[in-house]
Design a protein around this motif. Structure first.
Motif, PDB file in Angstrom:
ATOM      1  N   ILE A 156       0.851  -1.192   0.000  1.00 51.13           N
ATOM      2  CA  ILE A 156       0.000   0.000   0.000  1.00 51.13           C
ATOM      3  C   ILE A 156       0.887   1.242   0.000  1.00 51.13           C
ATOM      4  O   ILE A 156       1.744   1.401   0.869  1.00 51.13           O
ATOM      5  CB  ILE A 156      -0.937   0.002   1.218  1.00 51.13           C
ATOM      6  CG1 ILE A 156      -1.922  -1.172   1.127  1.00 51.13           C
ATOM      7  CG2 ILE A 156      -1.689   1.332   1.314  1.00 51.13           C
ATOM      8  CD1 ILE A 156      -2.799  -1.355   2.351  1.00 51.13           C
ATOM      9  N   ALA A 157       0.641   2.107  -0.991  1.00 52.01           N
ATOM     10  CA  ALA A 157       1.399   3.352  -1.103  1.00 52.01           C
ATOM     11  C   ALA A 157       0.634   4.539  -0.516  1.00 52.01           C
ATOM     12  O   ALA A 157       1.243   5.495  -0.038  1.00 52.01           O
ATOM     13  CB  ALA A 157       1.745   3.628  -2.565  1.00 52.01           C
ATOM     14  N   ARG A 158      -0.693   4.468  -0.554  1.00 48.21           N
ATOM     15  CA  ARG A 158      -1.512   5.572  -0.078  1.00 48.21           C
ATOM     16  C   ARG A 158      -2.863   5.047   0.386  1.00 48.21           C
ATOM     17  O   ARG A 158      -3.435   4.171  -0.248  1.00 48.21           O
ATOM     18  CB  ARG A 158      -1.724   6.516  -1.248  1.00 48.21           C
ATOM     19  CG  ARG A 158      -1.882   7.869  -0.948  1.00 48.21           C
ATOM     20  CD  ARG A 158      -1.008   8.975  -1.328  1.00 48.21           C
ATOM     21  NE  ARG A 158      -1.632  10.156  -0.754  1.00 48.21           N
ATOM     22  CZ  ARG A 158      -1.349  10.603   0.450  1.00 48.21           C
ATOM     23  NH1 ARG A 158      -0.484  10.013   1.188  1.00 48.21           N
ATOM     24  NH2 ARG A 158      -1.942  11.662   0.919  1.00 48.21           N
ATOM     25  N   VAL A 159      -3.362   5.601   1.487  1.00 50.86           N
ATOM     26  CA  VAL A 159      -4.701   5.280   1.996  1.00 50.86           C
ATOM     27  C   VAL A 159      -5.506   6.572   2.041  1.00 50.86           C
ATOM     28  O   VAL A 159      -5.041   7.580   2.583  1.00 50.86           O
ATOM     29  CB  VAL A 159      -4.645   4.665   3.415  1.00 50.86           C
ATOM     30  CG1 VAL A 159      -6.060   4.390   3.932  1.00 50.86           C
ATOM     31  CG2 VAL A 159      -3.801   3.416   3.451  1.00 50.86           C
ATOM     32  N   HIS A 160      -6.698   6.508   1.475  1.00 47.00           N
ATOM     33  CA  HIS A 160      -7.657   7.621   1.536  1.00 47.00           C
ATOM     34  C   HIS A 160      -8.846   7.087   2.333  1.00 47.00           C
ATOM     35  O   HIS A 160      -9.602   6.254   1.827  1.00 47.00           O
ATOM     36  CB  HIS A 160      -8.099   8.051   0.137  1.00 47.00           C
ATOM     37  CG  HIS A 160      -6.949   8.357  -0.781  1.00 47.00           C
ATOM     38  ND1 HIS A 160      -6.308   9.566  -0.793  1.00 47.00           N
ATOM     39  CD2 HIS A 160      -6.311   7.581  -1.702  1.00 47.00           C
ATOM     40  CE1 HIS A 160      -5.329   9.541  -1.688  1.00 47.00           C
ATOM     41  NE2 HIS A 160      -5.320   8.347  -2.242  1.00 47.00           N
TER      42      HIS A 160
END
Length: 119
Positions: free
Chosen positions: A107-111
């Motif tokens: 995972i590179a980014r969580v929104h």
């Protein structure tokens, strides 16, 4: 899709892991080094930031656990899924919805979005 399901399950395990050393090891497995996490309650970057954010949530919601009510939906390098926070078998006290950007199997980014919060 099974790889995404496994990664999302590991992501949920990060939120449930109360042993600091084990949580840090999970974070290193699940997130890229420069991963970002953003939801209405905060925004952090990197393994240290994610670890501190998760630790704070665990203190605030001690004794509750995160779970996946359904399989994630994914395409390309994106996945979305709903999560519940509560006591197993009981109505969740919090419900959220996360969209994650994936890079090289992590995972590179969580929104994050919050649909239901206590109080």
């Amino acid at each position: 899709m099974s790889d995404v399901r496994g990664l999302v399950e590991q992501y949920i395990a990060v939120w449930n892991e109360t042993d600091a050393a084990q949580r840090r090891a999970l974070i290193a497995d699940v997130f890229t080094e420069d991963a970002g996490y953003t939801d209405p309650l905060g925004a952090v970057t990197g393994h240290d930031g994610i670890d501190q954010f998760v630790g704070g949530a665990q203190q605030q919601f001690a004794g509750l656990t995160f779970s996946l009510p359904a399989d994630p939906d994914a395409h390309h390098d994106l996945a979305r899924f709903q999560w519940h926070l509560g006591t197993p078998g009981a109505e969740p006290v919090a419900i959220g919805f996360d969209v994650v950007e994936l890079a090289d199997g992590r995972i590179a980014r969580v929104h994050g979005f919050l649909d239901k919060m206590p109080g």
